[in-house]
Each structure stands twice: as structure tokens, then as C-alpha cells.
Motif scaffolding. Structure first.
Motif, short mmCIF file in Angstrom:
data_model
loop_
_atom_site.label_atom_id
_atom_site.label_comp_id
_atom_site.label_asym_id
_atom_site.label_seq_id
_atom_site.Cartn_x
_atom_site.Cartn_y
_atom_site.Cartn_z
N VAL A 1 0.85 -1.18 0.00
CA VAL A 1 0.00 0.00 0.00
C VAL A 1 0.90 1.23 0.00
CG1 VAL A 1 -1.98 -1.09 1.11
CG2 VAL A 1 -0.21 -0.05 2.51
N ILE A 2 0.34 2.36 -0.42
CA ILE A 2 1.09 3.61 -0.51
C ILE A 2 0.56 4.58 0.54
CG2 ILE A 2 1.75 5.56 -1.97
CD1 ILE A 2 1.23 3.73 -4.38
N PHE A 3 1.44 5.08 1.39
CA PHE A 3 1.08 6.07 2.39
C PHE A 3 1.49 7.45 1.89
CE2 PHE A 3 1.86 8.66 6.16
CZ PHE A 3 0.68 8.49 6.83
N SER A 4 0.56 8.40 1.92
CA SER A 4 0.84 9.77 1.50
C SER A 4 1.03 10.64 2.73
CB SER A 4 -0.33 10.31 0.66
OG SER A 4 -0.15 11.68 0.41
N PHE A 5 2.19 11.24 2.86
CA PHE A 5 2.45 12.11 4.00
C PHE A 5 1.68 13.43 3.89
CE2 PHE A 5 6.08 9.27 4.22
CZ PHE A 5 6.08 8.96 5.57
N GLU A 6 1.32 13.83 2.68
CA GLU A 6 0.56 15.06 2.49
C GLU A 6 -0.85 14.91 3.08
OE1 GLU A 6 -0.24 18.23 -1.04
OE2 GLU A 6 -0.43 16.10 -1.55
N ASP A 7 -1.51 13.78 2.79
CA ASP A 7 -2.86 13.53 3.30
C ASP A 7 -2.84 12.94 4.70
OD1 ASP A 7 -3.82 14.42 0.87
OD2 ASP A 7 -3.88 12.39 0.02
N GLY A 8 -1.75 12.28 5.06
CA GLY A 8 -1.68 11.61 6.35
C GLY A 8 -2.48 10.32 6.37
N ASP A 9 -2.71 9.73 5.20
CA ASP A 9 -3.50 8.51 5.08
C ASP A 9 -3.03 7.72 3.87
OD1 ASP A 9 -5.43 6.68 5.75
OD2 ASP A 9 -7.13 7.89 5.09
N TYR A 10 -3.54 6.49 3.75
CA TYR A 10 -3.21 5.65 2.61
C TYR A 10 -4.02 6.09 1.40
CZ TYR A 10 -0.89 2.74 6.02
OH TYR A 10 -0.06 2.29 7.01
N LEU A 11 -3.59 5.69 0.21
CA LEU A 11 -4.29 6.06 -1.02
C LEU A 11 -5.48 5.14 -1.25
CD1 LEU A 11 -1.34 6.77 -3.47
CD2 LEU A 11 -2.63 8.37 -2.07
N TYR A 12 -6.59 5.75 -1.66
CA TYR A 12 -7.83 5.02 -1.93
C TYR A 12 -8.26 5.30 -3.37
CZ TYR A 12 -8.19 4.43 3.11
OH TYR A 12 -7.95 4.08 4.41
N ASP A 13 -9.08 4.40 -3.92
CA ASP A 13 -9.62 4.62 -5.26
C ASP A 13 -10.89 5.45 -5.17
OD1 ASP A 13 -11.44 2.81 -4.30
OD2 ASP A 13 -11.10 1.30 -5.81
N ASN A 14 -11.60 5.60 -6.29
CA ASN A 14 -12.80 6.45 -6.34
C ASN A 14 -13.94 5.90 -5.50
OD1 ASN A 14 -11.44 8.09 -8.11
ND2 ASN A 14 -12.29 7.14 -9.93
#
Length: 67
Positions: free
Chosen positions: A4-17
Motif C-alpha cells: 500500500v502507498i502512504f501519502s504524507f501530504e494527506d496523512g492517510d493511505y491512497l484510496y480509489d474512487n
């Protein structure tokens, strides 16, 4: 095993639509997804060409391995 990919900008993992967590089969597929969706292109070089294309993304990411 998945990645899984964690985004530090959002502070959460990436989700689809649909709100499902994006899980990739390999680290390479996760990197490929980031390059397609979050890569910032370099400006056009007028004086010389860049041989090694550096990795620039919109935000810092971390790829985590699921157990």
C-alpha cells in the motif's frame, strides 16, 4: 502479500474512487502507479537534454508491505 502507498501530504493511505484501499501485488506496481498519477514533469530543457530522469512527485510517499 500486498503493498500500500502512504501519502504524507494527506496523512492517510491512497484510496480509489469507490473508497477502497489501493493494494498492489508488488512494489514495482505501486511505484508505477505513483509515476502515472503523481509524477511532476520536468520543464522543457532548451540547452541540454537530461539523461537520467529524476523522480519528482507531488508529495512524499512511503510504500508499506502488508502481512
Amino acid at each position: 502479500m500486498g503493498y500500500v502507498i502512504f501519502s504524507f501530504e494527506d496523512g492517510d493511505y491512497l484510496y480509489d474512487n469507490q473508497g477502497q484501499l489501493l493494494v498492489f501485488e508488488s512494489r514495482g506496481l505501486a511505484c508505477q502507479y505513483m509515476q502515472v498519477n503523481y509524477h511532476i514533469p520536468l520543464p522543457v530543457q532548451r540547452t541540454k537534454k537530461i539523461v537520467n530522469y529524476p523522480k519528482y512527485y507531488q508529495a512524499p510517499f512511503k510504500i508499506k508491505q502488508l502481512c
